[in-house]
Design a protein around this motif. Structure first.
Motif, PDB file in Angstrom:
ATOM      1  N   GLY A 575       0.816  -1.211   0.000  1.00 37.98           N
ATOM      2  CA  GLY A 575       0.000   0.000   0.000  1.00 37.98           C
ATOM      3  C   GLY A 575       0.848   1.258   0.000  1.00 37.98           C
ATOM      4  O   GLY A 575       0.667   2.151  -0.833  1.00 37.98           O
ATOM      5  N   LEU A 576       1.804   1.337   0.932  1.00 40.37           N
ATOM      6  CA  LEU A 576       2.655   2.519   0.998  1.00 40.37           C
ATOM      7  C   LEU A 576       3.628   2.566  -0.178  1.00 40.37           C
ATOM      8  O   LEU A 576       3.863   3.634  -0.760  1.00 40.37           O
ATOM      9  N   GLY A 577       4.207   1.416  -0.544  1.00 41.34           N
ATOM     10  CA  GLY A 577       5.160   1.391  -1.646  1.00 41.34           C
ATOM     11  C   GLY A 577       4.557   1.869  -2.948  1.00 41.34           C
ATOM     12  O   GLY A 577       5.174   2.644  -3.698  1.00 41.34           O
ATOM     13  N   THR A 578       3.334   1.434  -3.239  1.00 36.46           N
ATOM     14  CA  THR A 578       2.655   1.868  -4.464  1.00 36.46           C
ATOM     15  C   THR A 578       2.320   3.355  -4.410  1.00 36.46           C
ATOM     16  O   THR A 578       2.457   4.074  -5.401  1.00 36.46           O
ATOM     17  N   ASP A 872      -5.777   9.579   0.048  1.00 37.78           N
ATOM     18  CA  ASP A 872      -5.705   8.136   0.272  1.00 37.78           C
ATOM     19  C   ASP A 872      -5.514   7.366  -1.032  1.00 37.78           C
ATOM     20  O   ASP A 872      -6.465   6.797  -1.583  1.00 37.78           O
ATOM     21  N   PHE A 873      -4.272   7.302  -1.482  1.00 35.89           N
ATOM     22  CA  PHE A 873      -3.942   6.582  -2.710  1.00 35.89           C
ATOM     23  C   PHE A 873      -3.303   5.223  -2.419  1.00 35.89           C
ATOM     24  O   PHE A 873      -2.623   4.668  -3.278  1.00 35.89           O
ATOM     25  N   SER A 874      -3.534   4.671  -1.240  1.00 37.72           N
ATOM     26  CA  SER A 874      -2.921   3.390  -0.892  1.00 37.72           C
ATOM     27  C   SER A 874      -3.571   2.219  -1.609  1.00 37.72           C
ATOM     28  O   SER A 874      -2.998   1.127  -1.652  1.00 37.72           O
ATOM     29  N   ASN A 875      -4.767   2.416  -2.175  1.00 40.83           N
ATOM     30  CA  ASN A 875      -5.438   1.344  -2.907  1.00 40.83           C
ATOM     31  C   ASN A 875      -5.183   1.425  -4.407  1.00 40.83           C
ATOM     32  O   ASN A 875      -5.896   0.795  -5.186  1.00 40.83           O
ATOM     33  N   LEU A 876      -4.200   2.196  -4.821  1.00 38.89           N
ATOM     34  CA  LEU A 876      -3.882   2.338  -6.236  1.00 38.89           C
ATOM     35  C   LEU A 876      -3.622   0.990  -6.893  1.00 38.89           C
ATOM     36  O   LEU A 876      -3.062   0.074  -6.291  1.00 38.89           O
TER      37      LEU A 876
END
Length: 978
Positions: A575-578, A872-876
């Protein structure tokens, strides 16, 4: 006379020959098995033998068969067999044949006789004393709070004297006014059954059921709004913490209850350990109650040790009073009372209770959360299982070792009397192993020691009960109990709203949050992050996570801190890496989307090292040293710039697709490491807080803004795909066919690798789609679940517009894009139109911070708001652009087609290419609505639950096409085709 007796003794027992191999089973078990048949099969089986004829013509059997197949309002036809035949559309001539009874000698059944007695007994001759529940009149709020609330039940007189319902809620008057209104019916089937009130009255006047149906409707206020004007919440129960939720968010809390003689509620503890009041307007009710933790005889509590779901096996109310109550020793009898018209009974949190209607009754009841039971409600919804078992069953829920630990710390009363022999051997609590091993169960006997422990040592005290929480589980990545009254997101949102709206109660709310959210643990993590990055420590009003998101998020003065915990360490790293990889791409191309994302200030990994918190900064590049030894390290991607970036995440998504929540959670367990990110705090309010007050013009502006920004997002180049990595992945993945088998593509294919992994992930989701939809259940219609595979294409590549290229190989027209996949109402920030200087960064100090308004403090109500940021872009992910329309349309727009149309006018990107050579003759693939509907069905979230909640009329749909065109029809008017 002697000859008659001899003839009677000479009658041959029919049972052995008539039942064959089934003769070894008791009648009770055979009857239970028959309930799994269809009505037609039960009718056929009745022709097999004389005994099967008797068993297959029992009214309780046909009642069960009928209720298990009922769909929509039910009309009783005088008997349950006739009703079932009516539902099966059996011709009238066959109904008459089925109605001719046949009589056989040589067969008797004590089980059937007892059930027949319960069906036809009358309670008019039953003798009950007044009971031992205290009766009070003119009770003050202070007296109630100190003497009864959270302590013991009480019967209250006079609270309903001024209600119109006191005179108008009779069966005759309600029938005249609401005869054609359908109300929900309570019964032991999972089906939602309703009856028009006039049909229900006809039923109760002629029924002879052992457990009669009764109206138990939590939606009566919506179905018949006039009923809400006939009563008011008594002043003793007005404090209710659930009132901060909207009607849609709030769990069921009020019920209209109407039932005939012999009906009632079997033994149970009210959901979420709430308290309740129940006012009787007509008839008489007999109540039996036990204090918390004491399981009534005849009742078995099942606690699943994975998600903590609690189920109760209990006889019907009438059966318990007839078969179990007479066996109780005087000191073991429940607390009892007979409730009379006009009286209100109060049932405290956690108390077991059972109700039997002595005659036809009309009542209203409400459950509530107040300061006395708030912590218990939070405890009940916390993840884990042991504390739930202890709350329901007391020390009987503990294993032998735990029970001995308790016994060592107490002094038993030598003069105490032992429990009745009958209850010593009764199995009372079952702790179930995870669902993958359904045969395993551990039972605990309710023996002498267990009951003595309950009598003297079990304290229904929150400090005592809180000790049984599993500290290794937390609210964010543990399975959520299906029996909880609200979902995880709703629970987080509820506590967040209470925190803001009831500042005077924050000490109590914090205690509840520590039980439900493990809030103390995450506050310690936040404090470490703030200290490491020289941020001001959280203030008292900032220590609770905000919003409904799946990870703890904290809003400090000028910063937002998000700790990644959902799904465990592996999912959090992706999540964080993406997200960090995405920000890198965004800055490289200088996309205008940058202006509408919060600025990233810091990121890293917090971990425990021998009990001490440590932090390592991490920008998404490389593999952090403290996790190099974890078994999930993506070896194939180690040499990539972002080893936990989007392509490694896509592989992870493929691996976890189709896994149950429990499987994902088991795989996620590990870890004392938590990735985190610190961003600039967005000023303003999230759209979810403004939805009801936003003007139509502002809503249209929001739709245009989202269309424009998603266009910017979908135009972004995604990172290059390392095909050498994919060749290894492809061998691992194979190809998931419609039947779930793994095979290679049966035709030459030139499908881009990034699209291939998207399609193969969808194929894994398709494999178990029916079981997933069944688990989600209501309000998804069962008839449609059965038709899923008829609707979704076998070859999911068709969703991406396949065609045959000039080399004779199959390729696709539709490109994949970055997709946010989670643009929901709490991920869109709005800003007041009057604070323009802050938007340009020219005068940030002009924006006065106020936690109550999430950033802005002013002396007036803002009438106009404009969208400012998407967060909140962790679900990219990488996939079909249509995917992003699902949360926008269903969650932000709530199905408003005008807003969807406005969105599309600003979006402008093509959603179809217009090339359909490979699917000629199948017009459905030319419909954008069809593609969107397929993605809704295959989605990992319960999107269909949202659809059937917004469009309630679709719950009666007979085809997916009807649902598709109603929900997504506007998409077919979109001209964005390349």
């Amino acid at each position: 006379m002697e000859n008659c007796q001899l003839q009677a003794f000479d009658v041959k027992d029919r049972r052995p020959e008539a039942l064959g191999n089934l003769r070894v089973l008791p009648d009770e078990l055979i009857c239970a098995i028959l309930e799994n048949l269809t009505p037609r099969d039960a009718a056929r089986l009745a022709c097999v033998s004389s005994v099967m004829y008797v068993l297959c013509n029992e009214e309780p059997l046909w009642m069960s068969l009928c209720l298990n197949r009922a769909n929509g309002p039910l009309q009783y036809q005088g008997s349950w067999k006739k009703t079932a035949l009516h539902l099966e559309n059996v011709p009238d001539e066959y109904k008459e044949c089925c109605g001719r009874p046949r009589v056989f000698d040589g067969f008797s059944s004590l089980f059937l006789y007892r059930r027949l007695y319960r069906c036809h007994t009358s309670l008019g001759g039953f003798s009950f004393d007044t009971g031992n529940v205290e009766r009070r009149n003119d009770l003050s709020l202070e007296e109630f709070s100190h003497q009864y609330d959270g302590r013991k039940p009480v019967l209250l007189a006079g609270l309903a004297d001024d209600w119109p319902a006191r005179n108008t809620w009779t069966v005759d008057q309600l029938s005249k006014k609401y005869g054609d209104t359908a109300f929900k019916i309570s019964q032991r089937s999972s089906r939602k059954v309703s009856m028009k009130f006039k049909d229900y009255i006809s039923y109760i006047n002629c029924q002879h059921d052992e457990d009669p149906l009764y109206i138990f409707d939590d939606k009566f206020g919506e179905t018949a709004p006039g009923l809400l004007k006939d009563y008011s919440v008594p002043h003793l129960f007005e404090e209710d913490y659930f009132e901060v939720l909207t009607r849609e968010q709030r769990p069921p809390f009020r019920w209209l209850i109407i039932g005939p003689e012999r009906s009632g509620a079997s033994w149970h503890v009210d959901p979420a350990l709430t308290s309740a009041w129940n006012t009787l307007l007509c008839g008489r009710k007999r109540w039996a109650l036990y204090p918390p933790g004491r399981v009534p005889i005849g009742v078995t509590v099942h606690v699943n040790d994975e998600d903590g779901d609690v189920n109760v096996d209990t006889p019907s109310s009438l059966q318990w009073w007839l078969d179990y109550y007479p066996l109780l020793a005087e000191e073991d009898k429940p607390i009892e009372c007979t409730q009379l018209p006009g009286e209100t009974i109060f049932v405290p949190s956690g108390w077991w209770h059972c109700v039997l209607n002595l005659e036809t009754t009309v009542a209203v009841t409400q459950n509530f959360v107040n300061s006395k039971n708030f912590e218990y409600v939070c405890l009940d919804m916390a993840p884990g299982y042991r504390h739930k078992g202890v709350c329901r069953a007391g020390l009987l829920a503990l294993d032998e070792g735990s029970l001995q630990d308790v016994e060592r710390n107490v002094v038993n009363d030598k003069d105490s009397q032992s429990y009745a022999d009958l209850t010593r051997k009764e199995k009372r609590v079952r702790i179930q192993k995870p669902r993958e091993d359904p045969e395993y169960e551990m039972t605990i006997d309710g023996d002498f020691k267990s009951y003595e422990c309950w009598r003297h040592d079990f304290a229904y005290d929150i400090k005592f009960l809180g000790k049984f929480l599993d500290e290794d589980r937390d609210h964010y990545n543990s399975p959520w109990s299906p029996g909880n009254s609200i979902g995880q997101r709703e629970m987080r949102g509820w506590l967040s709203k209470l925190w803001v709206q009831k500042p005077e109660m924050r000490e109590l709310i914090w205690k509840g949050a520590c039980l439900a959210l493990n809030a103390g643990k995450w506050l310690n993590c936040l404090a470490e992050i703030c200290a490491f990055h020289n941020l001001p420590p959280p203030q008292d009003d900032e220590k609770l996570p905000v919003g409904t998101g799946s990870n703890p998020v904290y809003l400090l003065a000028d910063h937002a801190v998000k700790i990644f915990v959902e799904g465990g360490l592996e999912a959090s790293m992706y999540g964080l890496g993406t997200e960090l990889e995405f920000y890198s791409v965004l800055h490289k191309v200088n996309s205008p989307l940058r202006n509408h994302l919060p600025e990233t200030l810091a990121s890293g990994i917090l971990y425990l090292d021998n009990g001490t918190h440590r932090i390592v900064p991490w920008d998404g590049k490389g593999v952090p040293s403290m996790i190099e030894n974890c078994d999930f390290i993506p070896q194939k991607f180690k040499n990539d710039e972002f080893p936990f970036g989007v392509w490694a995440k896509k592989q992870y998504e493929w691996r976890t697709a189709g896994m149950s929540v429990n499987e994902q959670t088991n795989a996620a367990r590990c870890t004392q490491m938590w990735p985190f990110i610190v961003t600039k705090r967005c000023k303003g309010k999230i759209f979810a807080e403004l939805r009801e007050t936003l003007s139509w013009e502002d809503a249209l502006n929001l739709a245009s803004f989202l269309g424009e920004q998603l266009c910017n997002l979908h135009l972004l180049p995604y990172p290059p795909f390392n095909k050498s990595n994919f060749s290894e992945i492809e061998q691992e993945m194979g190809f998931t066919c419609a039947n779930g088998s793994m095979e290679e593509l049966s035709y030459k294919s030139d499908i881009p690798a990034e699209c291939n992994i998207f399609i193969r992930t969808l194929s894994k989701k398709k494999k178990d789609v029916i079981s997933r939809l069944r688990n989600w259940g209501d309000p998804i219609p069962g008839t449609l679940i059965q038709k899923v595979h008829e609707y979704i294409p076998d070859d999911l590549t068709k969703l991406l517009e396949p065609y045959q290229n000039q080399n004779g190989m199959n390729s696709i027209c539709k490109p994949c894009s970055w997709i946010h996949s989670d643009v929901m109402d709490d991920n869109v920030h709005m800003e007041p139109n009057w604070v323009s200087p802050c938007l340009n960064g020219n005068s940030a100090d002009a924006c006065l911070v106020d936690s109550g308004s999430n950033g802005y403090k002013n002396g007036r109500d803002d009438k106009s708001w404009r969208p400012g940021h998407i967060i909140d872009f962790s679900n990219l992910s990488i996939g079909d652009r249509i995917y992003d329309l699902i949360p926008v349309y269903l969650d932000v727009f709530r199905g408003d087609t005008s807003l969807l149309k406005q969105f599309l006018e600003s979006y402008k990107l093509p959603l179809l290419t217009g090339k359909h050579e490979a699917v000629k003759g199948t017009d459905k693939f030319a419909r954008l609505s069809y593609r969107a509907m397929c993605y809704c069905i295959l989605h990992e979230e319960n999107i269909l639950g949202a659809i059937f909640s917004i469009w309630k009329e679709l719950r009666m749909s007979q085809s997916w096409e009807e649902v598709e065109l109603t929900v997504w029809g506007e998409l077919n008017n979109y001209k964005g085709i390349a």
